[in-house]
Design a protein around this motif. Structure first.
Motif, PDB file in Angstrom:
ATOM      1  N   TYR A 154       0.840  -1.205   0.000  1.00 20.18           N
ATOM      2  CA  TYR A 154       0.000   0.000   0.000  1.00 20.18           C
ATOM      3  C   TYR A 154       0.871   1.250   0.000  1.00 20.18           C
ATOM      4  O   TYR A 154       2.003   1.224   0.460  1.00 20.18           O
ATOM      5  CB  TYR A 154      -0.886   0.022   1.252  1.00 20.18           C
ATOM      6  CG  TYR A 154      -1.808  -1.154   1.305  1.00 20.18           C
ATOM      7  CD1 TYR A 154      -2.986  -1.166   0.544  1.00 20.18           C
ATOM      8  CD2 TYR A 154      -1.501  -2.264   2.084  1.00 20.18           C
ATOM      9  CE1 TYR A 154      -3.823  -2.265   0.562  1.00 20.18           C
ATOM     10  CE2 TYR A 154      -2.337  -3.368   2.117  1.00 20.18           C
ATOM     11  CZ  TYR A 154      -3.504  -3.362   1.347  1.00 20.18           C
ATOM     12  OH  TYR A 154      -4.330  -4.443   1.359  1.00 20.18           O
ATOM     13  N   CYS A 155       0.287   2.337  -0.478  1.00 19.86           N
ATOM     14  CA  CYS A 155       0.939   3.642  -0.361  1.00 19.86           C
ATOM     15  C   CYS A 155       0.936   4.024   1.121  1.00 19.86           C
ATOM     16  O   CYS A 155      -0.098   3.920   1.794  1.00 19.86           O
ATOM     17  CB  CYS A 155       0.164   4.675  -1.184  1.00 19.86           C
ATOM     18  SG  CYS A 155       0.612   6.373  -0.780  1.00 19.86           S
ATOM     19  N   ALA A 156       2.098   4.453   1.622  1.00 18.63           N
ATOM     20  CA  ALA A 156       2.208   4.753   3.042  1.00 18.63           C
ATOM     21  C   ALA A 156       1.396   5.987   3.431  1.00 18.63           C
ATOM     22  O   ALA A 156       1.025   6.161   4.589  1.00 18.63           O
ATOM     23  CB  ALA A 156       3.671   4.945   3.422  1.00 18.63           C
ATOM     24  N   ALA A 157       1.101   6.846   2.455  1.00 16.28           N
ATOM     25  CA  ALA A 157       0.389   8.084   2.768  1.00 16.28           C
ATOM     26  C   ALA A 157      -1.134   7.903   2.736  1.00 16.28           C
ATOM     27  O   ALA A 157      -1.828   8.243   3.681  1.00 16.28           O
ATOM     28  CB  ALA A 157       0.815   9.186   1.809  1.00 16.28           C
ATOM     29  N   CYS A 158      -1.667   7.335   1.636  1.00 22.37           N
ATOM     30  CA  CYS A 158      -3.126   7.237   1.496  1.00 22.37           C
ATOM     31  C   CYS A 158      -3.652   5.822   1.742  1.00 22.37           C
ATOM     32  O   CYS A 158      -4.859   5.591   1.762  1.00 22.37           O
ATOM     33  CB  CYS A 158      -3.563   7.734   0.120  1.00 22.37           C
ATOM     34  SG  CYS A 158      -3.005   6.667  -1.220  1.00 22.37           S
ATOM     35  N   GLU A 159      -2.733   4.879   1.921  1.00 18.62           N
ATOM     36  CA  GLU A 159      -3.082   3.486   2.216  1.00 18.62           C
ATOM     37  C   GLU A 159      -3.899   2.803   1.129  1.00 18.62           C
ATOM     38  O   GLU A 159      -4.614   1.843   1.387  1.00 18.62           O
ATOM     39  CB  GLU A 159      -3.775   3.377   3.586  1.00 18.62           C
ATOM     40  CG  GLU A 159      -2.851   3.853   4.698  1.00 18.62           C
ATOM     41  CD  GLU A 159      -3.426   3.669   6.090  1.00 18.62           C
ATOM     42  OE1 GLU A 159      -4.589   3.250   6.191  1.00 18.62           O
ATOM     43  OE2 GLU A 159      -2.694   3.936   7.049  1.00 18.62           O
ATOM     44  N   ARG A 177       5.117   5.216  -2.030  1.00 20.18           N
ATOM     45  CA  ARG A 177       4.188   6.347  -2.180  1.00 20.18           C
ATOM     46  C   ARG A 177       3.625   6.316  -3.593  1.00 20.18           C
ATOM     47  O   ARG A 177       4.390   6.188  -4.545  1.00 20.18           O
ATOM     48  CB  ARG A 177       4.910   7.673  -1.983  1.00 20.18           C
ATOM     49  CG  ARG A 177       5.539   7.781  -0.618  1.00 20.18           C
ATOM     50  CD  ARG A 177       5.159   9.048   0.055  1.00 20.18           C
ATOM     51  NE  ARG A 177       5.535   8.970   1.462  1.00 20.18           N
ATOM     52  CZ  ARG A 177       5.037   9.726   2.393  1.00 20.18           C
ATOM     53  NH1 ARG A 177       4.123  10.620   2.077  1.00 20.18           N
ATOM     54  NH2 ARG A 177       5.426   9.614   3.633  1.00 20.18           N
ATOM     55  N   CYS A 178       2.323   6.455  -3.682  1.00 20.58           N
ATOM     56  CA  CYS A 178       1.705   6.393  -5.005  1.00 20.58           C
ATOM     57  C   CYS A 178       1.815   7.755  -5.701  1.00 20.58           C
ATOM     58  O   CYS A 178       2.214   8.749  -5.088  1.00 20.58           O
ATOM     59  CB  CYS A 178       0.248   5.973  -4.885  1.00 20.58           C
ATOM     60  SG  CYS A 178      -0.824   7.258  -4.231  1.00 20.58           S
ATOM     61  N   ALA A 179       1.433   7.788  -6.976  1.00 22.28           N
ATOM     62  CA  ALA A 179       1.552   9.007  -7.765  1.00 22.28           C
ATOM     63  C   ALA A 179       0.575  10.094  -7.289  1.00 22.28           C
ATOM     64  O   ALA A 179       0.794  11.273  -7.534  1.00 22.28           O
ATOM     65  CB  ALA A 179       1.310   8.686  -9.238  1.00 22.28           C
ATOM     66  N   ARG A 180      -0.504   9.690  -6.604  1.00 23.95           N
ATOM     67  CA  ARG A 180      -1.495  10.674  -6.136  1.00 23.95           C
ATOM     68  C   ARG A 180      -1.033  11.410  -4.879  1.00 23.95           C
ATOM     69  O   ARG A 180      -1.626  12.386  -4.463  1.00 23.95           O
ATOM     70  CB  ARG A 180      -2.830   9.964  -5.839  1.00 23.95           C
ATOM     71  CG  ARG A 180      -3.514   9.394  -7.076  1.00 23.95           C
ATOM     72  CD  ARG A 180      -4.802   8.693  -6.687  1.00 23.95           C
ATOM     73  NE  ARG A 180      -4.523   7.527  -5.841  1.00 23.95           N
ATOM     74  CZ  ARG A 180      -4.284   6.294  -6.320  1.00 23.95           C
ATOM     75  NH1 ARG A 180      -4.300   6.085  -7.617  1.00 23.95           N
ATOM     76  NH2 ARG A 180      -4.023   5.294  -5.510  1.00 23.95           N
ATOM     77  N   CYS A 181      -0.021  10.865  -4.235  1.00 26.90           N
ATOM     78  CA  CYS A 181       0.481  11.491  -3.004  1.00 26.90           C
ATOM     79  C   CYS A 181       1.876  12.040  -3.287  1.00 26.90           C
ATOM     80  O   CYS A 181       2.872  11.360  -3.083  1.00 26.90           O
ATOM     81  CB  CYS A 181       0.547  10.467  -1.879  1.00 26.90           C
ATOM     82  SG  CYS A 181      -1.071   9.816  -1.437  1.00 26.90           S
ATOM     83  N   PRO A 182       1.924  13.257  -3.806  1.00 22.96           N
ATOM     84  CA  PRO A 182       3.189  13.761  -4.336  1.00 22.96           C
ATOM     85  C   PRO A 182       4.194  14.229  -3.285  1.00 22.96           C
ATOM     86  O   PRO A 182       5.319  14.514  -3.633  1.00 22.96           O
ATOM     87  CB  PRO A 182       2.749  14.939  -5.218  1.00 22.96           C
ATOM     88  CG  PRO A 182       1.454  15.398  -4.636  1.00 22.96           C
ATOM     89  CD  PRO A 182       0.815  14.219  -3.978  1.00 22.96           C
TER      90      PRO A 182
HETATM   91 ZN    ZN Z   1      -0.946   7.525  -1.954  1.00 21.72          ZN
END
Ligand code: ZN
Length: 250
Positions: A154-159, A177-182
């Motif tokens: 999972y993305c650590a920021a938005c899970e 970290r995913c691309a949506r969480c810059p």
């Molecule tokens: Zn994210």
């Protein structure tokens, strides 16, 4: 003076005198061991071949308390990976894996999991496994044995599970970290979705099975770069530089 014995794989050797070598082993139960092997460079010695990189031996050694260097007393070669000596690419990869372990582990460090990982890599090379992705797989499995498994689900920021876009891997925290969480991390590396998926798959496999995984060759450098950076950041050691040349001395 303690007398010890174990199964051990040769990580490397260097001359110590005209007749002796200093040989570094990864043992099954006692971690990395460094020994003076007396007389083995002389023409009369029978253990020479067993002290080539990647050879497996049953060794017996003595060691003074507090000393990092022991003395080899017996060495019985139990296995030589023949293919390595016929296949340049297989030997190049094997040499790299041996060197990585030699650098990452200090004398007395290392667990049986390291031994089994190394042995299964050598067995895969012996069986003719493709060498392209092997180093990346090895590094990831090494991280796992050290309790440094990257968190790739999972993305650590938005899970949220990252989709098909390129994600970023934070080498300080081992998180994605995913691309949506810059929000940028201090030390991060880009990972394409295919690389994330391959790494996740590798980490799910056992050391015996992991080298049978197949992924696109173009993902190899990304996986290696990421695993290497994470290992260096947490291990505090610089890994040997990759080269196209085998530096094994025969
Ligand atoms: Zn994210």
């Amino acid at each position: 003076m303690a007398i010890l014995s174990d199964e051990a794989i040769v990580l490397g050797a260097r001359p110590f005198s005209n007749t002796s070598l200093i040989v570094t082993f990864l043992s099954k139960g006692q971690g990395k061991v460094r020994l003076v092997a007396k007389g083995v460079r002389s023409a009369k010695s029978r253990v020479g071949v067993g002290l080539e990189p990647a050879s497996e031996n049953h060794i017996e050694w003595s060691r003074r308390t507090g000393s990092g260097l022991g003395t080899m007393r017996k060495c019985e070669t139990t296995r030589v990976y023949q293919r390595l000596w016929k296949d340049y690419e297989a030997m190049r990869v094997a040499s790299r894996l041996l060197k990585i372990l030699d650098v990452v582990l200090n004398v007395d460090e290392g667990e049986s999991a390291h031994f089994w990982l190394l042995r299964s890599s050598l067995e895969a090379l012996e069986a003719g496994a493709g060498t392209a992705g092997m180093e990346g797989v090895f590094l990831l499995m090494l991280l796992k044995t050290m309790g440094l498994e990257p968190g790739l689900d999972y993305c650590a920021a938005c899970e949220i599970k990252p989709g098909s876009e390129t994600a970023r891997f934070d080498i300080a925290t081992g998180e994605l970290r995913c691309a949506r969480c810059p929000e940028p991390a201090a030390r991060e590396m880009r990972l394409r979705a295919g690389a994330v998926a391959a790494m996740r798959e590798i980490l799910r496999l056992s050391p015996e099975k992991c080298f049978s995984i197949r992924f696109a060759a173009s993902l190899g450098p990304e996986i290696i770069g990421c695993a290497e950076a994470f290992l260096q950041y947490h291990g505090g050691k610089s890994l040997p530089r990759r080269s196209g040349h085998s530096s094994v001395t025969r």
